[in-house]
Design a protein around this motif. Structure first.
Motif, PDB file in Angstrom:
ATOM      1  N   SER A  76     108.379  87.382  16.100  1.00  0.00           N
ATOM      2  CA  SER A  76     107.833  88.401  17.007  1.00  0.00           C
ATOM      3  C   SER A  76     107.432  89.667  16.241  1.00  0.00           C
ATOM      4  O   SER A  76     107.181  90.711  16.844  1.00  0.00           O
ATOM      5  N   LEU A  77     107.360  89.564  14.903  1.00  0.00           N
ATOM      6  CA  LEU A  77     107.044  90.728  14.073  1.00  0.00           C
ATOM      7  C   LEU A  77     105.728  91.380  14.484  1.00  0.00           C
ATOM      8  O   LEU A  77     105.613  92.612  14.478  1.00  0.00           O
ATOM      9  N   THR A  78     104.736  90.584  14.832  1.00  0.00           N
ATOM     10  CA  THR A  78     103.403  91.122  15.084  1.00  0.00           C
ATOM     11  C   THR A  78     103.074  91.230  16.576  1.00  0.00           C
ATOM     12  O   THR A  78     101.909  91.193  16.982  1.00  0.00           O
ATOM     13  N   ILE A  79     104.110  91.417  17.378  1.00  0.00           N
ATOM     14  CA  ILE A  79     103.933  91.590  18.825  1.00  0.00           C
ATOM     15  C   ILE A  79     103.956  93.079  19.171  1.00  0.00           C
ATOM     16  O   ILE A  79     104.684  93.868  18.564  1.00  0.00           O
ATOM     17  N   SER A  80     103.127  93.486  20.151  1.00  0.00           N
ATOM     18  CA  SER A  80     103.124  94.851  20.709  1.00  0.00           C
ATOM     19  C   SER A  80     102.749  95.916  19.691  1.00  0.00           C
ATOM     20  O   SER A  80     103.417  96.943  19.566  1.00  0.00           O
ATOM     21  N   ASN A  81     101.671  95.675  18.969  1.00  0.00           N
ATOM     22  CA  ASN A  81     101.069  96.702  18.122  1.00  0.00           C
ATOM     23  C   ASN A  81     100.052  97.472  18.966  1.00  0.00           C
ATOM     24  O   ASN A  81      99.831  97.147  20.136  1.00  0.00           O
ATOM     25  N   GLU A  82      99.421  98.483  18.393  1.00  0.00           N
ATOM     26  CA  GLU A  82      98.418  99.257  19.105  1.00  0.00           C
ATOM     27  C   GLU A  82      97.294  99.628  18.154  1.00  0.00           C
ATOM     28  O   GLU A  82      97.541  99.989  17.007  1.00  0.00           O
ATOM     29  N   ILE A  83      96.049  99.538  18.625  1.00  0.00           N
ATOM     30  CA  ILE A  83      94.904  99.990  17.833  1.00  0.00           C
ATOM     31  C   ILE A  83      94.815 101.509  17.956  1.00  0.00           C
ATOM     32  O   ILE A  83      94.734 102.044  19.062  1.00  0.00           O
ATOM     33  N   VAL A  84      94.825 102.205  16.826  1.00  0.00           N
ATOM     34  CA  VAL A  84      94.803 103.678  16.837  1.00  0.00           C
ATOM     35  C   VAL A  84      93.487 104.234  16.300  1.00  0.00           C
ATOM     36  O   VAL A  84      93.129 105.375  16.597  1.00  0.00           O
ATOM     37  N   ASP A  85      92.749 103.470  15.496  1.00  0.00           N
ATOM     38  CA  ASP A  85      91.431 103.892  15.025  1.00  0.00           C
ATOM     39  C   ASP A  85      90.364 103.357  15.969  1.00  0.00           C
ATOM     40  O   ASP A  85      90.673 102.714  16.970  1.00  0.00           O
ATOM     41  N   ASP A  86      89.101 103.625  15.652  1.00  0.00           N
ATOM     42  CA  ASP A  86      88.013 103.119  16.501  1.00  0.00           C
ATOM     43  C   ASP A  86      87.995 101.592  16.526  1.00  0.00           C
ATOM     44  O   ASP A  86      87.602 100.982  17.517  1.00  0.00           O
ATOM     45  N   LYS A  87      88.410 101.002  15.403  1.00  0.00           N
ATOM     46  CA  LYS A  87      88.462  99.554  15.311  1.00  0.00           C
ATOM     47  C   LYS A  87      89.770  99.122  14.665  1.00  0.00           C
ATOM     48  O   LYS A  87      90.308  99.829  13.804  1.00  0.00           O
ATOM     49  N   GLY A  88      90.270  97.980  15.080  1.00  0.00           N
ATOM     50  CA  GLY A  88      91.407  97.363  14.419  1.00  0.00           C
ATOM     51  C   GLY A  88      90.916  96.221  13.549  1.00  0.00           C
ATOM     52  O   GLY A  88      89.977  95.509  13.928  1.00  0.00           O
ATOM     53  N   TYR A  89      91.525  96.061  12.398  1.00  0.00           N
ATOM     54  CA  TYR A  89      91.110  95.015  11.456  1.00  0.00           C
ATOM     55  C   TYR A  89      92.258  94.030  11.295  1.00  0.00           C
ATOM     56  O   TYR A  89      93.404  94.414  11.040  1.00  0.00           O
ATOM     57  N   ILE A  90      91.942  92.745  11.458  1.00  0.00           N
ATOM     58  CA  ILE A  90      92.935  91.680  11.320  1.00  0.00           C
ATOM     59  C   ILE A  90      92.419  90.683  10.291  1.00  0.00           C
ATOM     60  O   ILE A  90      91.248  90.287  10.325  1.00  0.00           O
ATOM     61  N   GLU A  91      93.301  90.268   9.410  1.00  0.00           N
ATOM     62  CA  GLU A  91      92.975  89.190   8.483  1.00  0.00           C
ATOM     63  C   GLU A  91      94.170  88.255   8.392  1.00  0.00           C
ATOM     64  O   GLU A  91      95.305  88.700   8.251  1.00  0.00           O
ATOM     65  N   THR A  92      93.907  86.959   8.516  1.00  0.00           N
ATOM     66  CA  THR A  92      94.962  85.955   8.374  1.00  0.00           C
ATOM     67  C   THR A  92      94.454  84.832   7.483  1.00  0.00           C
ATOM     68  O   THR A  92      93.241  84.597   7.401  1.00  0.00           O
ATOM     69  N   ASP A  93      95.370  84.157   6.815  1.00  0.00           N
ATOM     70  CA  ASP A  93      94.942  83.016   5.996  1.00  0.00           C
ATOM     71  C   ASP A  93      95.115  81.695   6.733  1.00  0.00           C
ATOM     72  O   ASP A  93      94.780  80.640   6.194  1.00  0.00           O
ATOM     73  N   LYS A  94      95.603  81.759   7.973  1.00  0.00           N
ATOM     74  CA  LYS A  94      95.750  80.564   8.809  1.00  0.00           C
ATOM     75  C   LYS A  94      95.284  80.908  10.225  1.00  0.00           C
ATOM     76  O   LYS A  94      95.360  82.065  10.657  1.00  0.00           O
ATOM     77  N   PHE A  95      94.839  79.898  10.929  1.00  0.00           N
ATOM     78  CA  PHE A  95      94.444  80.100  12.321  1.00  0.00           C
ATOM     79  C   PHE A  95      95.585  80.744  13.107  1.00  0.00           C
ATOM     80  O   PHE A  95      96.722  80.279  13.082  1.00  0.00           O
TER      81      PHE A  95
END
Length: 211
Positions: free
Chosen positions: A180-199
Motif C-alpha cells: 500500500s506504499l503508493t496509495i493516497s498520494n496527491e498531485i501538487v504540480d500542474d502535472k504528475g509524472y509516473i514511471e513504472t517498469d512493469k504494467f
C-alpha cells in the motif's frame, strides 16, 4: 482519434457522467443492462451486445434490432470482454468504460484487469464512476492535476516506481507486490509524472472515506 464509450451493466452512472462521455464518443456500445442506462436519458448505442438477461424487455424491444449482437448465456468470456473486443475491432484509440464496477466483485476485478489487454495494443482505457478513474501505466505517463484529490498506484508484481509532481515522490523505488506504499498520494504540480517498469494501475479518486 476514435473515442469509444462502453456502458456496461454495473452500478448506474449519473446523468452528468454519462452525458459527458457520450458527447465525446465516436462510437457507443451498450452491454446488456447498460442499454437501460442509455435509454433512460434518450441516448442511443451503435452496438448492443450481450445475452440480454438483465436488460429491460421493453427497452430491448424498442431498440434498433439491427444493432443487437446477441451471445448465449454460456460462453467463454463475459459480455464486458466481448464489448471490449468490439471496441478494439473498431480501432479505438481511447475507450471509456462506465458501469464497469458494481456489487459483483468478481466482475469488477476482472474488468479492471482487462485493461492490460488494451495496454498491449497501445489503446488507452479508462474505467470511471462518480468518484473514481482507473487506468494504467506501462512505462511512463503524465497526468494533469484535476478535480480528483488522490492518486494511487497499484502494482501487480514487484515494480520500480518513479513519481514526480506529487506530494510523496519516488525515484525508481522498488514497490513489492502486494503493497500500500503508493496509495493516497496527491498531485501538487500542474502535472504528475509516473514511471513504472512493469504494467501497473493508477487510480484517481475524490472519495474521502478510508478503509
Amino acid at each position: 482519434m476514435v473515442n469509444t464509450l462502453i456502458v456496461s451493466g454495473g452500478s448506474e452512472p449519473g446523468r452528468d457522467l454519462l452525458e459527458r462521455y457520450y458527447k465525446q464518443a465516436d462510437k457507443v456500445i451498450a452491454v446488456d443492462k447498460g442499454l437501460n442506462y442509455l435509454s433512460k436519458y434518450g441516448f442511443e448505442a451503435d452496438y448492443i451486445i450481450g445475452d440480454f438477461d438483465s436488460v429491460d424487455t421493453k427497452v430491448l424491444a424498442d431498440a434498433d434490432q439491427d444493432k443487437l449482437i446477441k451471445y448465449p448465456s454460456e460462453k467463454s468470456m463475459t459480455d464486458f470482454e466481448i464489448a471490449l473486443e468490439k471496441a478494439i475491432e473498431l480501432k479505438s484509440d481511447n475507450i471509456y468504460l462506465l458501469s464497469a464496477m458494481g456489487d459483483r466483485m468478481d466482475h469488477t476485478m476482472a474488468n479492471i484487469l482487462l485493461l492490460k489487454r488494451l495496454a498491449t495494443l497501445d489503446i488507452r482505457g479508462y474505467i470511471l464512476d462518480e468518484n473514481n478513474l482507473i487506468s494504467y501505466v506501462d512505462g511512463e505517463i503524465e497526468i494533469d492535476k484535476n478535480d480528483y484529490k488522490y492518486l494511487s498506484i497499484v502494482v501487480l508484481e514487484d515494480t520500480l516506481v518513479t513519481l514526480k509532481g506529487v506530494k510523496y515522490t519516488l525515484d525508481k523505488e522498488k514497490v513489492s507486490f502486494p503493497s500500500s506504499l503508493t496509495i493516497s498520494n496527491e498531485i501538487v504540480d500542474d502535472k504528475g509524472y509516473i514511471e513504472t517498469d512493469k504494467f501497473s494501475l493508477y487510480m484517481l479518486t475524490d472519495h474521502k472515506e478510508n478503509i
